[in-house]
Write a protein that holds these residues in place. Structure first.
Motif, PDB file in Angstrom:
ATOM      1  N   GLN A  50       0.814  -1.210   0.000  1.00  0.00           N
ATOM      2  CA  GLN A  50       0.000   0.000   0.000  1.00  0.00           C
ATOM      3  C   GLN A  50       0.852   1.266   0.000  1.00  0.00           C
ATOM      4  OE1 GLN A  50      -2.952  -0.173   3.190  1.00  0.00           O
ATOM      5  NE2 GLN A  50      -2.741  -2.388   3.163  1.00  0.00           N
ATOM      6  N   PHE A  51       2.121   1.149   0.377  1.00  0.00           N
ATOM      7  CA  PHE A  51       3.010   2.307   0.505  1.00  0.00           C
ATOM      8  C   PHE A  51       4.128   2.326  -0.536  1.00  0.00           C
ATOM      9  CE2 PHE A  51       1.344   1.277   4.696  1.00  0.00           C
ATOM     10  CZ  PHE A  51       0.897   2.512   5.147  1.00  0.00           C
ATOM     11  N   ILE A  52       4.269   1.253  -1.274  1.00  0.00           N
ATOM     12  CA  ILE A  52       5.451   1.085  -2.111  1.00  0.00           C
ATOM     13  C   ILE A  52       5.506   2.057  -3.291  1.00  0.00           C
ATOM     14  CG2 ILE A  52       4.713  -0.682  -3.759  1.00  0.00           C
ATOM     15  CD1 ILE A  52       7.893  -0.743  -1.610  1.00  0.00           C
ATOM     16  N   ASN A  53       4.412   2.739  -3.586  1.00  0.00           N
ATOM     17  CA  ASN A  53       4.444   3.746  -4.660  1.00  0.00           C
ATOM     18  C   ASN A  53       5.242   4.982  -4.256  1.00  0.00           C
ATOM     19  OD1 ASN A  53       2.507   4.518  -2.794  1.00  0.00           O
ATOM     20  ND2 ASN A  53       1.233   5.520  -4.321  1.00  0.00           N
ATOM     21  N   ASN A  54       5.581   5.108  -2.989  1.00  0.00           N
ATOM     22  CA  ASN A  54       6.414   6.199  -2.500  1.00  0.00           C
ATOM     23  C   ASN A  54       7.869   5.869  -2.859  1.00  0.00           C
ATOM     24  OD1 ASN A  54       8.107   7.836  -0.875  1.00  0.00           O
ATOM     25  ND2 ASN A  54       6.482   8.105   0.617  1.00  0.00           N
ATOM     26  N   PRO A  55       8.527   6.712  -3.658  1.00  0.00           N
ATOM     27  CA  PRO A  55       9.896   6.406  -4.082  1.00  0.00           C
ATOM     28  C   PRO A  55      10.914   6.389  -2.946  1.00  0.00           C
ATOM     29  CG  PRO A  55       9.269   8.619  -4.747  1.00  0.00           C
ATOM     30  CD  PRO A  55       8.040   7.971  -4.191  1.00  0.00           C
ATOM     31  N   GLN A  56      10.541   6.859  -1.774  1.00  0.00           N
ATOM     32  CA  GLN A  56      11.456   6.840  -0.627  1.00  0.00           C
ATOM     33  C   GLN A  56      11.412   5.507   0.113  1.00  0.00           C
ATOM     34  OE1 GLN A  56       9.725  10.713   0.829  1.00  0.00           O
ATOM     35  NE2 GLN A  56      11.830  10.956   1.536  1.00  0.00           N
ATOM     36  N   ILE A  57      10.503   4.620  -0.290  1.00  0.00           N
ATOM     37  CA  ILE A  57      10.308   3.361   0.422  1.00  0.00           C
ATOM     38  C   ILE A  57      10.738   2.192  -0.457  1.00  0.00           C
ATOM     39  CG2 ILE A  57       8.623   1.840   1.516  1.00  0.00           C
ATOM     40  CD1 ILE A  57       6.999   4.372   2.184  1.00  0.00           C
ATOM     41  N   GLN A  58      11.549   1.328   0.131  1.00  0.00           N
ATOM     42  CA  GLN A  58      12.021   0.133  -0.561  1.00  0.00           C
ATOM     43  C   GLN A  58      11.632  -1.088   0.277  1.00  0.00           C
ATOM     44  OE1 GLN A  58      16.367  -0.826  -0.609  1.00  0.00           O
ATOM     45  NE2 GLN A  58      16.210  -0.440  -2.694  1.00  0.00           N
ATOM     46  N   TYR A  59      11.123  -2.115  -0.392  1.00  0.00           N
ATOM     47  CA  TYR A  59      10.741  -3.360   0.280  1.00  0.00           C
ATOM     48  C   TYR A  59      11.613  -4.481  -0.256  1.00  0.00           C
ATOM     49  CZ  TYR A  59       7.982  -7.517   1.430  1.00  0.00           C
ATOM     50  OH  TYR A  59       7.569  -8.744   1.882  1.00  0.00           O
ATOM     51  N   ILE A  60      12.232  -5.232   0.658  1.00  0.00           N
ATOM     52  CA  ILE A  60      13.075  -6.351   0.287  1.00  0.00           C
ATOM     53  C   ILE A  60      12.620  -7.574   1.090  1.00  0.00           C
ATOM     54  CG2 ILE A  60      15.420  -7.281   0.276  1.00  0.00           C
ATOM     55  CD1 ILE A  60      16.377  -4.317   0.159  1.00  0.00           C
ATOM     56  N   TYR A  61      12.346  -8.656   0.362  1.00  0.00           N
ATOM     57  CA  TYR A  61      11.993  -9.923   1.015  1.00  0.00           C
ATOM     58  C   TYR A  61      13.225 -10.821   1.011  1.00  0.00           C
ATOM     59  CZ  TYR A  61       9.786 -14.339   2.092  1.00  0.00           C
ATOM     60  OH  TYR A  61       9.454 -15.531   2.695  1.00  0.00           O
ATOM     61  N   GLN A  62      13.471 -11.470   2.140  1.00  0.00           N
ATOM     62  CA  GLN A  62      14.535 -12.464   2.219  1.00  0.00           C
ATOM     63  C   GLN A  62      14.018 -13.668   2.983  1.00  0.00           C
ATOM     64  OE1 GLN A  62      17.640 -10.397   4.447  1.00  0.00           O
ATOM     65  NE2 GLN A  62      17.005 -11.421   6.333  1.00  0.00           N
ATOM     66  N   GLU A  63      14.623 -14.816   2.741  1.00  0.00           N
ATOM     67  CA  GLU A  63      14.306 -15.990   3.538  1.00  0.00           C
ATOM     68  C   GLU A  63      14.692 -15.701   4.981  1.00  0.00           C
ATOM     69  OE1 GLU A  63      12.699 -18.761   2.517  1.00  0.00           O
ATOM     70  OE2 GLU A  63      12.491 -17.723   0.587  1.00  0.00           O
ATOM     71  N   ASN A  64      13.979 -16.306   5.909  1.00  0.00           N
ATOM     72  CA  ASN A  64      14.210 -16.037   7.322  1.00  0.00           C
ATOM     73  C   ASN A  64      15.657 -16.313   7.706  1.00  0.00           C
ATOM     74  OD1 ASN A  64      14.109 -17.182  10.370  1.00  0.00           O
ATOM     75  ND2 ASN A  64      12.714 -15.486  10.055  1.00  0.00           N
ATOM     76  N   ALA A  65      16.307 -15.274   8.213  1.00  0.00           N
ATOM     77  CA  ALA A  65      17.711 -15.386   8.614  1.00  0.00           C
ATOM     78  C   ALA A  65      17.979 -14.640   9.915  1.00  0.00           C
ATOM     79  CB  ALA A  65      18.610 -14.847   7.502  1.00  0.00           C
TER      80      ALA A  65
END
Length: 79
Positions: A50-65
């Motif tokens: 819902q927020f990712i259209n903001n260019p200041q926000i980056q989302y990164i998924y990683q396997e649980n570590a």
């Protein structure tokens, strides 16, 4: 000066939306927000979307570590 805010998260969809909103509502505007999803199995990704259209926000998924690896990943991806 630009600040990098790194938020590691794991199955915290009930909190992450408010956390992102709080960052957005800061009066200082030179920031980037890097959300590291450490293998969540809930709807964290959908909440962040819902927020990712903001260019200041980056989302990164990683396997649980675990948190320290998530923080390090966020630092690696900061400007």
């Amino acid at each position: 000066m630009k600040f990098s805010i790194v938020i590691p998260t794991f199955n915290r969809s009930s909190f992450i939306g408010q956390t992102i909103t709080d960052v957005i509502n800061q009066t200082y505007t030179h920031w980037e927000l890097i959300i590291i999803d450490d293998g969540s199995t809930d709807d964290t990704k959908e909440v962040v979307a819902q927020f990712i259209n903001n260019p200041q926000i980056q989302y990164i998924y990683q396997e649980n570590a675990e948190r320290s690896e998530a923080r390090n990943n966020g630092i690696k991806n900061s400007e």
